[in-house]
Design a protein around this motif. Structure first.
Motif, PDB file in Angstrom:
ATOM      1  N   LEU A 300       0.830  -1.200   0.000  1.00 49.76           N
ATOM      2  CA  LEU A 300       0.000   0.000   0.000  1.00 49.76           C
ATOM      3  C   LEU A 300       0.871   1.260   0.000  1.00 49.76           C
ATOM      4  O   LEU A 300       0.546   2.240  -0.682  1.00 49.76           O
ATOM      5  N   ALA A 301       1.966   1.239   0.744  1.00 50.08           N
ATOM      6  CA  ALA A 301       2.866   2.396   0.777  1.00 50.08           C
ATOM      7  C   ALA A 301       3.419   2.687  -0.614  1.00 50.08           C
ATOM      8  O   ALA A 301       3.473   3.844  -1.054  1.00 50.08           O
ATOM      9  N   ALA A 302       3.806   1.633  -1.332  1.00 44.17           N
ATOM     10  CA  ALA A 302       4.362   1.816  -2.675  1.00 44.17           C
ATOM     11  C   ALA A 302       3.309   2.348  -3.639  1.00 44.17           C
ATOM     12  O   ALA A 302       3.582   3.257  -4.439  1.00 44.17           O
ATOM     13  N   TYR A 303       2.110   1.808  -3.572  1.00 41.51           N
ATOM     14  CA  TYR A 303       1.037   2.300  -4.448  1.00 41.51           C
ATOM     15  C   TYR A 303       0.676   3.748  -4.106  1.00 41.51           C
ATOM     16  O   TYR A 303       0.387   4.560  -4.993  1.00 41.51           O
ATOM     17  N   THR A 304       0.700   4.079  -2.812  1.00 40.65           N
ATOM     18  CA  THR A 304       0.391   5.451  -2.404  1.00 40.65           C
ATOM     19  C   THR A 304       1.429   6.418  -2.958  1.00 40.65           C
ATOM     20  O   THR A 304       1.094   7.481  -3.506  1.00 40.65           O
ATOM     21  N   GLY A 305       2.696   6.053  -2.824  1.00 37.97           N
ATOM     22  CA  GLY A 305       3.753   6.893  -3.357  1.00 37.97           C
ATOM     23  C   GLY A 305       3.685   7.027  -4.861  1.00 37.97           C
ATOM     24  O   GLY A 305       3.868   8.120  -5.412  1.00 37.97           O
ATOM     25  N   ALA A 306       3.410   5.920  -5.532  1.00 37.42           N
ATOM     26  CA  ALA A 306       3.306   5.945  -6.994  1.00 37.42           C
ATOM     27  C   ALA A 306       2.114   6.776  -7.444  1.00 37.42           C
ATOM     28  O   ALA A 306       2.177   7.480  -8.466  1.00 37.42           O
ATOM     29  N   ALA A 307       1.007   6.708  -6.692  1.00 40.79           N
ATOM     30  CA  ALA A 307      -0.167   7.514  -7.033  1.00 40.79           C
ATOM     31  C   ALA A 307       0.146   9.002  -6.913  1.00 40.79           C
ATOM     32  O   ALA A 307      -0.273   9.815  -7.748  1.00 40.79           O
ATOM     33  N   ALA A 308       0.921   9.368  -5.879  1.00 37.10           N
ATOM     34  CA  ALA A 308       1.304  10.771  -5.724  1.00 37.10           C
ATOM     35  C   ALA A 308       2.288  11.190  -6.810  1.00 37.10           C
ATOM     36  O   ALA A 308       2.166  12.281  -7.382  1.00 37.10           O
ATOM     37  N   ILE A 312      -2.065  11.220  -9.457  1.00 36.47           N
ATOM     38  CA  ILE A 312      -3.414  10.711  -9.209  1.00 36.47           C
ATOM     39  C   ILE A 312      -3.971  11.307  -7.919  1.00 36.47           C
ATOM     40  O   ILE A 312      -5.169  11.598  -7.811  1.00 36.47           O
ATOM     41  N   ILE A 313      -3.088  11.489  -6.932  1.00 36.69           N
ATOM     42  CA  ILE A 313      -3.465  12.137  -5.687  1.00 36.69           C
ATOM     43  C   ILE A 313      -2.394  13.164  -5.329  1.00 36.69           C
ATOM     44  O   ILE A 313      -1.253  13.085  -5.809  1.00 36.69           O
ATOM     45  N   THR A 314      -2.771  14.103  -4.486  1.00 40.28           N
ATOM     46  CA  THR A 314      -1.816  15.109  -4.006  1.00 40.28           C
ATOM     47  C   THR A 314      -1.621  15.035  -2.504  1.00 40.28           C
ATOM     48  O   THR A 314      -0.753  15.708  -1.952  1.00 40.28           O
ATOM     49  N   GLY A 315      -2.455  14.226  -1.831  1.00 41.26           N
ATOM     50  CA  GLY A 315      -2.419  14.154  -0.376  1.00 41.26           C
ATOM     51  C   GLY A 315      -3.566  14.890   0.277  1.00 41.26           C
ATOM     52  O   GLY A 315      -3.648  14.952   1.506  1.00 41.26           O
ATOM     53  N   ALA A 316      -4.477  15.409  -0.529  1.00 38.33           N
ATOM     54  CA  ALA A 316      -5.628  16.134   0.014  1.00 38.33           C
ATOM     55  C   ALA A 316      -6.679  15.166   0.540  1.00 38.33           C
ATOM     56  O   ALA A 316      -6.908  14.099  -0.037  1.00 38.33           O
ATOM     57  N   GLU A 317      -7.312  15.536   1.625  1.00 40.85           N
ATOM     58  CA  GLU A 317      -8.334  14.690   2.235  1.00 40.85           C
ATOM     59  C   GLU A 317      -9.472  14.428   1.258  1.00 40.85           C
ATOM     60  O   GLU A 317      -9.945  15.332   0.578  1.00 40.85           O
ATOM     61  N   GLY A 318      -9.909  13.176   1.186  1.00 42.54           N
ATOM     62  CA  GLY A 318     -11.022  12.788   0.336  1.00 42.54           C
ATOM     63  C   GLY A 318     -10.611  12.227  -1.014  1.00 42.54           C
ATOM     64  O   GLY A 318     -11.447  11.650  -1.717  1.00 42.54           O
ATOM     65  N   GLU A 319      -9.361  12.370  -1.414  1.00 40.29           N
ATOM     66  CA  GLU A 319      -8.908  11.811  -2.689  1.00 40.29           C
ATOM     67  C   GLU A 319      -8.900  10.284  -2.607  1.00 40.29           C
ATOM     68  O   GLU A 319      -8.674   9.703  -1.543  1.00 40.29           O
ATOM     69  N   THR A 320      -9.142   9.635  -3.734  1.00 39.20           N
ATOM     70  CA  THR A 320      -9.150   8.178  -3.770  1.00 39.20           C
ATOM     71  C   THR A 320      -8.193   7.674  -4.842  1.00 39.20           C
ATOM     72  O   THR A 320      -7.896   8.377  -5.806  1.00 39.20           O
ATOM     73  N   PHE A 321      -7.737   6.455  -4.650  1.00 33.40           N
ATOM     74  CA  PHE A 321      -6.895   5.789  -5.638  1.00 33.40           C
ATOM     75  C   PHE A 321      -7.012   4.287  -5.434  1.00 33.40           C
ATOM     76  O   PHE A 321      -7.461   3.820  -4.380  1.00 33.40           O
ATOM     77  N   THR A 322      -6.626   3.534  -6.448  1.00 31.24           N
ATOM     78  CA  THR A 322      -6.684   2.079  -6.370  1.00 31.24           C
ATOM     79  C   THR A 322      -5.287   1.527  -6.189  1.00 31.24           C
ATOM     80  O   THR A 322      -4.383   1.819  -6.969  1.00 31.24           O
ATOM     81  N   ALA A 323      -5.120   0.713  -5.155  1.00 32.37           N
ATOM     82  CA  ALA A 323      -3.818   0.118  -4.837  1.00 32.37           C
ATOM     83  C   ALA A 323      -3.783  -1.336  -5.289  1.00 32.37           C
ATOM     84  O   ALA A 323      -3.760  -2.267  -4.481  1.00 32.37           O
ATOM     85  N   GLY A 324      -3.809  -1.549  -6.586  1.00 30.95           N
ATOM     86  CA  GLY A 324      -3.743  -2.905  -7.126  1.00 30.95           C
ATOM     87  C   GLY A 324      -4.844  -3.787  -6.575  1.00 30.95           C
ATOM     88  O   GLY A 324      -5.998  -3.374  -6.442  1.00 30.95           O
TER      89      GLY A 324
END
Length: 355
Positions: A300-308, A312-324
């Motif tokens: 999840l950490a890797a997908y979160t970093g890759a999304a940023a 796909i995300i900036t770190g703002a509250e409410g943003e969503t992304f798919t972690a594989g």
């Protein structure tokens, strides 16, 4: 995300932002989609930037917990067609982590995944890394939110603290002296869990007969954690239980107890991996302990970093992304993404897990 990185991906991200602004599709929405959506990409990684360099910097290497986290992060990096590096110090100190952060920054690493040994001491190096274009995602143990882009939390801190205390209380019948064998004195995750335990002991009448008599630190070193366990038992002859919210600490404490007169007399619980603790559950040293899946945490950490890094995300509250295969996640307040609740392990279920 740094301004440099935003500029790097401005054109494609504007298109993504427009799509997001018009309303994304959640998993439930996708289930209800009609024929018009059949041509949409089924690849959950389609929006991610390929070729990203991802590095994981744990509190210390040669730690089974972080080894498992690195395998999850590496799997995510591979799925995203990126590169992965696992690097870090052998001792769990903030000063030792600084040089590794600086090196990764000099290498222009796209995503740095960090489990911090101190909430503030690393900020200067992290600021430099972010200014150079790196996305910084902390996981497991956070820094000051101003010093990173996002934090991937194992679970809600209250849930961990409550689970640890509930397990200890249950094993000693709600009555007796308990002590805590923690990792490092400045570890933000450990201290947050200890705060919850202390608060519950002070305010919850269910724990009125339990006294916290000591908190010691093994610095996530096996030998020191072993000796600290011995010291606790010598200093507190009436000790009923030890709570160790660190995988290194609980394994070292279990090893000491299993070969001592205290086996079966002093309860031990905390956070550990099933593979570390299996023998101690089997021989009766430990009744129950807990943890989340560290492999999933790293993934999840890797997908979160890759999304940023992909915009796909900036770190703002409410943003969503798919972690594989882990599914969809939502960014919470202060840029926090939470994996999920802890799992309790005991003789009935420990055989079902392999990590």
């Amino acid at each position: 995300m740094s301004r440099i990185r935003l500029l790097r991906y401005t054109a494609p991200l504007l298109a993504l932002a427009l799509v997001a602004a018009c309303g994304g599709t959640t998993r439930d929405d996708a289930d209800d989609a009609g024929p018009a959506d059949e041509g949409a990409s089924a690849d959950p990684n389609a929006d991610f930037q390929t070729g990203l360099s991802i590095a994981m910097l744990p509190k210390s290497v040669n730690n089974p917990y972080f080894d498992a986290s690195s395998s999850g992060a590496e799997a995510a990096a591979t799925a995203l067609e990126g590169t992965f590096e696992y690097t870090g110090p052998s001792d769990a100190s903030a000063s030792s982590q600084v040089s590794y952060i600086d090196t990764l920054s000099q290498q222009a690493t796209d995503v740095i995944l960090l489990s911090a040994n101190d909430p503030n001491a690393l900020c200067s190096s992290l600021d430099q890394a972010r200014a150079g274009g790196s996305v910084v995602v902390t996981f497991d143990s956070d820094v000051d939110p101003a010093c990173r882009d996002l934090f991937v939390s194992q679970v809600n801190s209250d849930e961990v603290g409550l689970a640890l205390l509930e397990m200890a209380a249950g094993q000693i019948g709600g009555d007796g002296e308990v002590a805590i064998l923690s990792a490092t004195a400045n570890a933000t995750n450990q201290n947050a869990w200890i705060d919850v335990i202390e608060s519950e002991l002070e305010s919850n009448p269910s724990y009125a007969d339990i006294e916290l008599v000591d908190v010691v630190y093994g610095d996530d070193e096996d030998e020191k954690s072993f000796s600290e366990t011995q010291g606790l038992l010598q200093a507190h002859p009436d000790l009923s239980a030890i709570i160790s919210p660190t995988t290194v600490g609980i394994a070292a404490a279990a090893r000491y107890l299993s070969g001592s007169e205290y086996k079966g007399e002093v309860a031990l619980t905390g956070l550990g991996t099933p593979n570390q603790m299996r023998e101690f559950v089997t021989d009766g040293t430990v009744t129950e302990f807990a943890l989340w899946d560290p492999t999933a945490l790293g993934e999840l950490a890797a997908y979160t970093g890759a999304a940023a890094a992909s915009g796909i995300i900036t770190g703002a509250e409410g943003e969503t992304f798919t972690a594989g295969d882990l599914g969809e996640y939502t960014v919470g307040a202060d840029g926090v993404v939470t994996l999920g609740p802890p799992t309790r392990f005991n003789a009935d279920n420990i055989g079902d897990f392999d990590f």
